[in-house]
Design a protein around this motif. Structure first.
Motif, PDB file in Angstrom:
ATOM      1  N   TYR A 116      25.507  -8.780  24.318  1.00 57.71           N
ATOM      2  CA  TYR A 116      24.475  -9.696  23.833  1.00 57.71           C
ATOM      3  C   TYR A 116      23.689  -9.049  22.690  1.00 57.71           C
ATOM      4  CZ  TYR A 116      25.650 -11.643  28.370  1.00 57.71           C
ATOM      5  OH  TYR A 116      26.334 -12.146  29.446  1.00 57.71           O
ATOM      6  N   ASP A 117      23.903  -9.579  21.489  1.00 60.69           N
ATOM      7  CA  ASP A 117      23.265  -8.989  20.313  1.00 60.69           C
ATOM      8  C   ASP A 117      21.987  -9.706  19.906  1.00 60.69           C
ATOM      9  OD1 ASP A 117      24.250 -11.373  19.381  1.00 60.69           O
ATOM     10  OD2 ASP A 117      25.616 -10.490  17.907  1.00 60.69           O
ATOM     11  N   GLY A 118      21.546 -10.664  20.734  1.00 60.39           N
ATOM     12  CA  GLY A 118      20.326 -11.401  20.429  1.00 60.39           C
ATOM     13  C   GLY A 118      20.550 -12.714  19.719  1.00 60.39           C
ATOM     14  N   SER A 119      21.786 -12.988  19.302  1.00 62.30           N
ATOM     15  CA  SER A 119      22.055 -14.204  18.531  1.00 62.30           C
ATOM     16  C   SER A 119      21.916 -15.462  19.366  1.00 62.30           C
ATOM     17  CB  SER A 119      23.463 -14.144  17.920  1.00 62.30           C
ATOM     18  OG  SER A 119      24.450 -13.999  18.924  1.00 62.30           O
ATOM     19  N   ASN A 120      22.132 -15.369  20.684  1.00 61.49           N
ATOM     20  CA  ASN A 120      21.987 -16.561  21.527  1.00 61.49           C
ATOM     21  C   ASN A 120      20.804 -16.449  22.488  1.00 61.49           C
ATOM     22  OD1 ASN A 120      22.984 -14.652  23.260  1.00 61.49           O
ATOM     23  ND2 ASN A 120      24.744 -15.835  23.944  1.00 61.49           N
ATOM     24  N   LYS A 121      19.906 -15.484  22.224  1.00 67.43           N
ATOM     25  CA  LYS A 121      18.646 -15.365  22.975  1.00 67.43           C
ATOM     26  C   LYS A 121      18.879 -15.181  24.475  1.00 67.43           C
ATOM     27  CE  LYS A 121      16.545 -16.170  19.091  1.00 67.43           C
ATOM     28  NZ  LYS A 121      15.990 -15.048  18.324  1.00 67.43           N
ATOM     29  N   LYS A 122      19.909 -14.439  24.842  1.00 62.43           N
ATOM     30  CA  LYS A 122      20.198 -14.207  26.259  1.00 62.43           C
ATOM     31  C   LYS A 122      20.406 -12.718  26.508  1.00 62.43           C
ATOM     32  CE  LYS A 122      22.899 -18.445  26.937  1.00 62.43           C
ATOM     33  NZ  LYS A 122      24.266 -18.923  27.202  1.00 62.43           N
ATOM     34  N   PHE A 123      19.821 -12.209  27.560  1.00 67.64           N
ATOM     35  CA  PHE A 123      20.157 -10.891  28.100  1.00 67.64           C
ATOM     36  C   PHE A 123      20.243  -9.779  27.051  1.00 67.64           C
ATOM     37  CE2 PHE A 123      22.536 -13.758  31.182  1.00 67.64           C
ATOM     38  CZ  PHE A 123      21.569 -13.674  32.170  1.00 67.64           C
ATOM     39  N   GLU A 124      19.375  -9.848  26.029  1.00 69.68           N
ATOM     40  CA  GLU A 124      19.476  -8.865  24.950  1.00 69.68           C
ATOM     41  C   GLU A 124      19.388  -7.424  25.462  1.00 69.68           C
ATOM     42  OE1 GLU A 124      17.468 -11.537  24.865  1.00 69.68           O
ATOM     43  OE2 GLU A 124      17.258 -12.350  22.840  1.00 69.68           O
ATOM     44  N   LYS A 125      18.620  -7.202  26.527  1.00 72.28           N
ATOM     45  CA  LYS A 125      18.430  -5.839  27.029  1.00 72.28           C
ATOM     46  C   LYS A 125      19.653  -5.306  27.768  1.00 72.28           C
ATOM     47  CE  LYS A 125      13.404  -6.032  27.151  1.00 72.28           C
ATOM     48  NZ  LYS A 125      12.169  -5.872  27.958  1.00 72.28           N
ATOM     49  N   LEU A 126      20.642  -6.165  27.974  1.00 74.50           N
ATOM     50  CA  LEU A 126      21.888  -5.700  28.587  1.00 74.50           C
ATOM     51  C   LEU A 126      22.912  -5.287  27.540  1.00 74.50           C
ATOM     52  CD1 LEU A 126      22.443  -8.267  31.502  1.00 74.50           C
ATOM     53  CD2 LEU A 126      21.337  -6.027  31.579  1.00 74.50           C
ATOM     54  N   TYR A 127      22.523  -5.359  26.260  1.00 73.01           N
ATOM     55  CA  TYR A 127      23.480  -5.046  25.199  1.00 73.01           C
ATOM     56  C   TYR A 127      23.986  -3.609  25.327  1.00 73.01           C
ATOM     57  CZ  TYR A 127      25.548  -4.433  20.582  1.00 73.01           C
ATOM     58  OH  TYR A 127      26.425  -4.188  19.555  1.00 73.01           O
ATOM     59  N   GLY A 128      25.304  -3.477  25.416  1.00 72.87           N
ATOM     60  CA  GLY A 128      25.928  -2.162  25.489  1.00 72.87           C
ATOM     61  C   GLY A 128      25.898  -1.518  26.861  1.00 72.87           C
ATOM     62  N   LEU A 129      25.269  -2.173  27.836  1.00 76.81           N
ATOM     63  CA  LEU A 129      25.160  -1.583  29.178  1.00 76.81           C
ATOM     64  C   LEU A 129      26.443  -1.818  29.970  1.00 76.81           C
ATOM     65  CD1 LEU A 129      23.348  -0.236  31.355  1.00 76.81           C
ATOM     66  CD2 LEU A 129      22.719  -2.535  32.088  1.00 76.81           C
ATOM     67  N   ASN A 130      26.949  -0.766  30.595  1.00 73.24           N
ATOM     68  CA  ASN A 130      28.102  -0.909  31.480  1.00 73.24           C
ATOM     69  C   ASN A 130      27.577  -1.343  32.846  1.00 73.24           C
ATOM     70  OD1 ASN A 130      30.292  -0.442  33.326  1.00 73.24           O
ATOM     71  ND2 ASN A 130      31.275   0.754  31.703  1.00 73.24           N
ATOM     72  N   ILE A 131      27.634  -2.633  33.094  1.00 68.91           N
ATOM     73  CA  ILE A 131      27.046  -3.190  34.316  1.00 68.91           C
ATOM     74  C   ILE A 131      27.859  -2.794  35.541  1.00 68.91           C
ATOM     75  CG2 ILE A 131      26.445  -5.365  35.477  1.00 68.91           C
ATOM     76  CD1 ILE A 131      25.901  -6.525  32.695  1.00 68.91           C
ATOM     77  N   ARG A 132      29.169  -2.687  35.387  1.00 74.42           N
ATOM     78  CA  ARG A 132      30.009  -2.282  36.524  1.00 74.42           C
ATOM     79  C   ARG A 132      29.621  -0.887  37.005  1.00 74.42           C
ATOM     80  NH1 ARG A 132      35.116  -3.048  34.680  1.00 74.42           N
ATOM     81  NH2 ARG A 132      35.466  -4.950  35.877  1.00 74.42           N
ATOM     82  N   GLU A 133      29.521   0.057  36.080  1.00 78.59           N
ATOM     83  CA  GLU A 133      29.164   1.425  36.470  1.00 78.59           C
ATOM     84  C   GLU A 133      27.764   1.500  37.053  1.00 78.59           C
ATOM     85  OE1 GLU A 133      29.692   4.021  33.173  1.00 78.59           O
ATOM     86  OE2 GLU A 133      31.892   3.917  33.207  1.00 78.59           O
ATOM     87  N   MET A 142      18.534  -5.769  36.032  1.00 81.62           N
ATOM     88  CA  MET A 142      19.500  -5.089  36.887  1.00 81.62           C
ATOM     89  C   MET A 142      18.915  -4.839  38.273  1.00 81.62           C
ATOM     90  SD  MET A 142      22.334  -4.858  35.327  1.00 81.62           S
ATOM     91  CE  MET A 142      23.118  -3.854  36.568  1.00 81.62           C
ATOM     92  N   GLU A 143      17.619  -4.547  38.304  1.00 76.99           N
ATOM     93  CA  GLU A 143      16.962  -4.302  39.595  1.00 76.99           C
ATOM     94  C   GLU A 143      17.024  -5.551  40.476  1.00 76.99           C
ATOM     95  OE1 GLU A 143      12.507  -3.126  40.660  1.00 76.99           O
ATOM     96  OE2 GLU A 143      13.411  -1.740  39.224  1.00 76.99           O
ATOM     97  N   VAL A 144      16.759  -6.702  39.859  1.00 77.04           N
ATOM     98  CA  VAL A 144      16.818  -7.967  40.608  1.00 77.04           C
ATOM     99  C   VAL A 144      18.234  -8.219  41.104  1.00 77.04           C
ATOM    100  CG1 VAL A 144      16.605 -10.479  40.401  1.00 77.04           C
ATOM    101  CG2 VAL A 144      14.866  -8.989  39.383  1.00 77.04           C
ATOM    102  N   LEU A 145      19.209  -7.992  40.245  1.00 75.11           N
ATOM    103  CA  LEU A 145      20.612  -8.223  40.600  1.00 75.11           C
ATOM    104  C   LEU A 145      21.035  -7.325  41.752  1.00 75.11           C
ATOM    105  CD1 LEU A 145      23.037  -9.908  39.736  1.00 75.11           C
ATOM    106  CD2 LEU A 145      23.612  -8.129  38.092  1.00 75.11           C
ATOM    107  N   ILE A 146      20.646  -6.072  41.681  1.00 78.32           N
ATOM    108  CA  ILE A 146      20.987  -5.122  42.746  1.00 78.32           C
ATOM    109  C   ILE A 146      20.379  -5.552  44.077  1.00 78.32           C
ATOM    110  CG2 ILE A 146      20.582  -2.759  43.546  1.00 78.32           C
ATOM    111  CD1 ILE A 146      20.797  -2.010  40.471  1.00 78.32           C
ATOM    112  N   LYS A 147      19.117  -5.985  44.055  1.00 76.06           N
ATOM    113  CA  LYS A 147      18.454  -6.421  45.288  1.00 76.06           C
ATOM    114  C   LYS A 147      19.130  -7.656  45.878  1.00 76.06           C
ATOM    115  CE  LYS A 147      13.849  -4.518  44.408  1.00 76.06           C
ATOM    116  NZ  LYS A 147      12.422  -4.831  44.118  1.00 76.06           N
ATOM    117  N   LEU A 148      19.553  -8.573  45.011  1.00 77.89           N
ATOM    118  CA  LEU A 148      20.238  -9.777  45.496  1.00 77.89           C
ATOM    119  C   LEU A 148      21.553  -9.426  46.184  1.00 77.89           C
ATOM    120  CD1 LEU A 148      19.631 -12.244  42.521  1.00 77.89           C
ATOM    121  CD2 LEU A 148      18.824 -12.524  44.868  1.00 77.89           C
ATOM    122  N   ILE A 149      22.316  -8.533  45.577  1.00 75.35           N
ATOM    123  CA  ILE A 149      23.597  -8.122  46.175  1.00 75.35           C
ATOM    124  C   ILE A 149      23.357  -7.422  47.509  1.00 75.35           C
ATOM    125  CG2 ILE A 149      25.617  -6.653  45.876  1.00 75.35           C
ATOM    126  CD1 ILE A 149      25.382  -7.184  42.859  1.00 75.35           C
TER     127      ILE A 149
END
Length: 207
Positions: free
Chosen positions: A40-57, A1-8
């Protein structure tokens, strides 16, 4: 999220005279696009740490902005950009992305065909469509190529680029692996092309 915020922030700072009206981000599934929450529940090995995170907020708070923040599927985002290049809004187009997974979308006149055409399966997503002994993504993705290379050679390899280097060195098993991959992908896409009246197929992604 830190990287994404800096890019924006960098994007906004690069256009100081332009006030952005909205932010739109493309994410692969599984994702709640309406509410901006990672599933992302880990089943496709992507962004597991974003699971349940409200990215918009999270973005709105960190960027201190109240402009709208939208989310869309990455394969759909890719297809919209590619559709623009056709210069013909009356063509049924299928776009797929081949990378760590298999992304897909069906589009005509900048609209998802899956919303209006019942012949388009599963909202246009083919990654989990039954195929051979599993689903399509088990055969058309980087993880599939790495698994198949190991099955053919007994060698664990880092990535698809490394397999390509073996092709450049005329390793026959690697050459046959890509040939079989292309043949199977062609048969798979031809089926959906015929069923859905597709006139153009665009392939993208890291592979």
């Amino acid at each position: 999220m830190e990287v994404l915020i800096k890019l924006i922030q960098q994007c906004m700072a690069s256009q100081p005279d332009q006030k952005p009206l909205a932010i739109c981000l493309a994410f692969p599934g599984a994702f709640d696009y309406e509410n901006g929450i990672g599933l992302y529940d880990g089943s496709n090995k992507k962004f597991e740490k974003l699971y349940g995170l409200n990215i918009r907020e999270t973005l709105a708070t960190e960027l201190q902005t109240n402009i709208p923040i939208f989310f869309c599927n990455d394969a759909l985002s890719f297809s919209l950009g590619e559709y623009e290049q056709l210069h013909n809004a009356g063509i049924n187009m299928m776009a797929i992305t081949l990378g760590s997974g298999l992304g897909s979308s069906f589009i005509n006149d900048y609209q998802l065909l899956s919303l209006s055409d019942e012949s388009i399966p599963n909202n246009g997503e083919l990654y989990n469509w039954p195929y051979k002994a599993g689903v399509a993504e088990d055969y058309f993705s980087s993880k599939a190529l790495l698994r198949l290379y190991f099955e053919h050679t007994g060698i664990q390899i880092e990535g698809v680029k490394a397999i390509k280097e073996h092709v450049d060195n005329q390793e026959q098993k690697a050459i046959h692996l890509f040939a079989d991959f292309g043949t199977d992908l062609g048969i798979f896409l031809l089926h959906w092309s015929n069923q859905c009246g597709i006139k153009a197929i665009v392939i993208g992604g890291s592979i």
